[in-house]
Structures are given as C-alpha cells and as structure tokens.
Write a protein that holds these residues in place. Structure first.
Motif, PDB file in Angstrom:
ATOM      1  N   MET A  71      17.977  53.547  43.043  1.00 31.73           N
ATOM      2  CA  MET A  71      19.216  52.443  43.425  1.00 31.73           C
ATOM      3  C   MET A  71      20.164  52.312  42.544  1.00 31.73           C
ATOM      4  O   MET A  71      21.298  52.397  42.809  1.00 31.73           O
ATOM      5  CB  MET A  71      18.374  51.273  44.059  1.00 31.73           C
ATOM      6  N   MET A  72      19.921  52.134  41.148  1.00 35.70           N
ATOM      7  CA  MET A  72      20.670  51.818  40.125  1.00 35.70           C
ATOM      8  C   MET A  72      21.786  53.072  39.810  1.00 35.70           C
ATOM      9  O   MET A  72      22.834  53.131  39.514  1.00 35.70           O
ATOM     10  CB  MET A  72      20.026  51.373  39.117  1.00 35.70           C
ATOM     11  N   LEU A  73      20.912  54.211  39.716  1.00 33.46           N
ATOM     12  CA  LEU A  73      21.584  55.533  39.478  1.00 33.46           C
ATOM     13  C   LEU A  73      22.527  55.855  40.804  1.00 33.46           C
ATOM     14  O   LEU A  73      23.704  56.270  40.512  1.00 33.46           O
ATOM     15  CB  LEU A  73      20.770  56.621  39.137  1.00 33.46           C
ATOM     16  N   THR A  76      25.715  53.541  40.696  1.00 29.00           N
ATOM     17  CA  THR A  76      26.540  53.934  39.636  1.00 29.00           C
ATOM     18  C   THR A  76      27.304  55.146  40.154  1.00 29.00           C
ATOM     19  O   THR A  76      28.557  55.249  40.023  1.00 29.00           O
ATOM     20  CB  THR A  76      25.942  54.074  38.533  1.00 29.00           C
ATOM     21  N   GLY A  77      26.537  56.142  40.764  1.00 29.64           N
ATOM     22  CA  GLY A  77      27.216  57.325  41.219  1.00 29.64           C
ATOM     23  C   GLY A  77      28.155  56.970  42.299  1.00 29.64           C
ATOM     24  O   GLY A  77      29.440  57.852  42.506  1.00 29.64           O
ATOM     25  N   MET A  78      27.796  56.164  43.231  1.00 33.57           N
ATOM     26  CA  MET A  78      28.739  55.741  44.286  1.00 33.57           C
ATOM     27  C   MET A  78      30.041  55.106  43.725  1.00 33.57           C
ATOM     28  O   MET A  78      30.961  55.453  44.344  1.00 33.57           O
ATOM     29  CB  MET A  78      27.951  54.816  45.590  1.00 33.57           C
ATOM     30  N   LEU A  79      29.744  54.075  42.868  1.00 36.34           N
ATOM     31  CA  LEU A  79      30.882  53.528  42.164  1.00 36.34           C
ATOM     32  C   LEU A  79      31.901  54.337  41.672  1.00 36.34           C
ATOM     33  O   LEU A  79      33.083  54.247  41.958  1.00 36.34           O
ATOM     34  CB  LEU A  79      30.376  52.472  41.162  1.00 36.34           C
ATOM     35  N   PHE A 103      26.179  70.512  36.734  1.00 35.24           N
ATOM     36  CA  PHE A 103      25.665  69.429  36.046  1.00 35.24           C
ATOM     37  C   PHE A 103      23.854  69.523  36.365  1.00 35.24           C
ATOM     38  O   PHE A 103      22.921  69.287  35.474  1.00 35.24           O
ATOM     39  CB  PHE A 103      25.841  68.105  35.997  1.00 35.24           C
ATOM     40  N   GLY A 104      23.576  69.727  37.359  1.00 38.01           N
ATOM     41  CA  GLY A 104      21.819  69.827  37.906  1.00 38.01           C
ATOM     42  C   GLY A 104      21.451  70.739  37.115  1.00 38.01           C
ATOM     43  O   GLY A 104      20.140  70.648  36.854  1.00 38.01           O
ATOM     44  N   THR A 105      22.075  71.914  36.945  1.00 37.74           N
ATOM     45  CA  THR A 105      21.258  73.196  36.317  1.00 37.74           C
ATOM     46  C   THR A 105      21.111  72.804  34.861  1.00 37.74           C
ATOM     47  O   THR A 105      20.300  72.881  34.223  1.00 37.74           O
ATOM     48  CB  THR A 105      22.466  74.568  36.268  1.00 37.74           C
ATOM     49  N   ILE A 106      22.417  71.985  34.323  1.00 35.28           N
ATOM     50  CA  ILE A 106      22.171  71.527  32.872  1.00 35.28           C
ATOM     51  C   ILE A 106      20.981  70.703  32.561  1.00 35.28           C
ATOM     52  O   ILE A 106      20.214  70.644  31.658  1.00 35.28           O
ATOM     53  CB  ILE A 106      23.529  71.220  32.158  1.00 35.28           C
ATOM     54  N   LEU A 107      20.904  69.699  33.357  1.00 33.73           N
ATOM     55  CA  LEU A 107      19.994  68.677  33.391  1.00 33.73           C
ATOM     56  C   LEU A 107      18.644  69.298  33.512  1.00 33.73           C
ATOM     57  O   LEU A 107      17.517  68.911  33.118  1.00 33.73           O
ATOM     58  CB  LEU A 107      20.236  67.498  34.285  1.00 33.73           C
ATOM     59  N   ALA A 156      26.383  61.722  37.460  1.00 35.29           N
ATOM     60  CA  ALA A 156      25.752  60.820  37.949  1.00 35.29           C
ATOM     61  C   ALA A 156      24.827  61.198  39.197  1.00 35.29           C
ATOM     62  O   ALA A 156      23.791  60.910  39.272  1.00 35.29           O
ATOM     63  CB  ALA A 156      26.306  59.537  38.320  1.00 35.29           C
ATOM     64  N   THR A 157      25.742  62.008  39.893  1.00 34.07           N
ATOM     65  CA  THR A 157      24.967  62.350  41.309  1.00 34.07           C
ATOM     66  C   THR A 157      23.920  63.512  40.866  1.00 34.07           C
ATOM     67  O   THR A 157      23.000  63.673  41.852  1.00 34.07           O
ATOM     68  CB  THR A 157      26.107  63.062  42.206  1.00 34.07           C
TER      69      THR A 157
END
Length: 295
Positions: A71-73, A76-79, A103-107, A156-157
C-alpha cells in the motif's frame, strides 16, 4: 481477445483518469484530494466486485504486513504518477511512464538476482536513449522537475511490481486490490483534513470521474490477467500514448513534438522486447522439463 479488450479498456480508463487529475489540479484541487477521492470512490466498486467474486470472507489474509508495504509503495507510485501528469503534458508523462519495464529489469537483476543477459541490458540502454531523445535536456522543452517526478513514478511502479510478484504467490488478485484500496484510506484519511477544500459542481464532477475511471481500470487490469498471460495483454498498455495525446489535445494541450514520438518508439520497442525475452525465458524451463519427461 476478451483479455485484450479488458486491458485496452483499463488503459483507456487510466488515460482518462490521469487527464482528469490534470484538469482538477488546474481548478485548484490538491493532489492529496485527488488521491483520496480516487481511492474512496473506487472502494465501493472493489467491494461489490469482491462480494460477487468470492464473498467478503475471501479477503482474509495472514500477510497484512506485506499488504501494508504494498500500500505504501503503491500510494507513493500513484502520487508520483498524478504529479507527473500535473507537471508534464499527458503524452510526455505517459511516454516516460513506459520506462517501468526498464526499471523492473534493473531491479530484478539487482534485488532478485535474476540472470539478465545482453539482450535485456541492450533493451534497457535503448529505452533510456529514448527518454533522452524525447526530453532533450539541452533544449528546455519540459520542466526537469516534471521529468524527474515521472521517472521516479516509473521506478516506484517497478518496485510495486516486485512486491506484487511476491504477494501473487499466496494471494488472489481480488485480495491484493481490496487491501491496497482499503488500507490506503488510513493515511489519506489522516491527511485529508489538511488539504480538503470546497469545490464547484464541475470540479466535483472531475473528482467523481477520477474515482470512477480509476476503479474500473483497476478491476479490468486484474480481470484481464485471469484470461491471458501478461505477455499477451502487455502491448495494449502502450496504446496509452494514443489516448493521452488525443485527450490532451481535446483539453487544449499542444500536439507532441517529433522528438516525443521518436523517443516513445524507442521506449515502447524496449519494453516490448523485454516482455518478449521474459516470455521466452519463462518457457525455457517448461520446454526443458518436457524434453526430460517426454511421456
């Protein structure tokens, strides 16, 4: 085809929601208000969906801590996503949002230690080259603050996607959607007394549309994955550049520059190639298993 139609509906609804956020901001609505009404007005839709799908008892969970982190993540992403559409024209905000798979690939490589070969790293570099082509930092076409917020939103997403991957091992999609929506009302409810304002009828209508289209989009995104894998429905996400461009022009925004379209092409090609490599990589263990056990 049904899954593709659901995903396309979700993308259109999200595009409308983000443009409504931009319009509401221009009418004096604080971004916290938009977040609150996005979640509060979507909650009844989610409750009805859960009740029809498996009953309210189906949302019981033993992983409330992970749901709280999600929820917090997610909030934050929605904001950050809302702010990106406030600070940048819709087409440009949507285009930078397409960097999420990059970014998903990097993470995944850094945090999950997933093997990432030359193919996907090349796609990552092409995607970032697309961002540079689009924003042209030397030209000053777009506020760098808005670009930074949009990139942070994509990052963030991508972080949310990793948490969702973990939750998806034990939790049904409806459970994840319910707890995200319900838990987010706690921090937003605490914040609202500091940001709530009176609005005219048109502005209230915009806030209603934000919640309505946001709720429908969330349900369609979830439902689409029940009928087809991500690799099938993902290409529909990139149609957002069309809808946000048309909606932006409709509300008086300028037609995107040529560099935006060139950058978008590179970013979309990068994202689609990453998705294709993920699909190939996921099939390899199944093919190897079938070869070892032909019976």
């Amino acid at each position: 085809m049904f899954a593709i139609a659901l995903r396309l509906t979700a993308v259109i609804c999200l595009s409308v929601m983000f443009v409504m956020v931009r319009l509401a901001s221009q009418r004096g609505v604080h971004v916290v208000e938009s977040l609150f009404y996005r979640q509060a007005l979507a909650l009844p839709i989610v409750l009805v969906w859960v009740a029809m799908a498996g009953g309210l008892h189906s949302v019981r969970t033993r992983r409330i801590g992970v749901h709280a982190s999600r929820m917090m993540l997610g909030l934050t992403g929605m904001l950050l996503n809302f702010l990106s559409y406030i600070l940048l024209p819709p087409a440009e905000a949507a285009t930078i949002g397409f960097t999420m798979p990059i970014f998903g690939t990097i993470l995944s490589a850094l945090i999950l230690r997933e093997a990432t070969g030359i193919h996907r790293w090349s796609a990552v570099l092409i995607g970032f080259a697309g961002v540079l082509v689009m924003i042209r930092p030397d030209a000053g076409h777009f506020p760098l603050q808005g670009v930074a917020v949009a990139i942070a939103a994509a990052f963030a997403t991508a972080c949310v996607s990793l948490v969702l991957r973990e939750l998806g091992r034990t939790e049904a999609a409806g459970v994840v959607v319910f707890w995200f929506t319900a838990l987010s009302m706690i921090p937003l409810g605490i914040a609202m007394p500091f940001f709530a304002q009176a609005h005219d009828a048109l502005t209230w209508g915009l806030l209603l549309l934000i919640g309505l289209f946001g709720g429908i989009a969330q349900l369609c995104l979830t439902a689409a994955l029940r009928w087809a894998p991500v690799s099938v429905v993902l290409p529909m996400d990139y149609s957002a550049i069309i809808w946000t461009t048309l909606l932006g022009v409709a509300i008086g925004e300028n037609w995107p520059m040529a560099t935006t379209w060139i950058g978008a092409t590179l970013i979309i090609a990068s994202g689609l190639y990453i998705a294709w490599r993920e699909h190939v990589r996921a099939r390899q263990p199944a093919v190897s298993s079938a070869a070892r056990h032909p019976g």
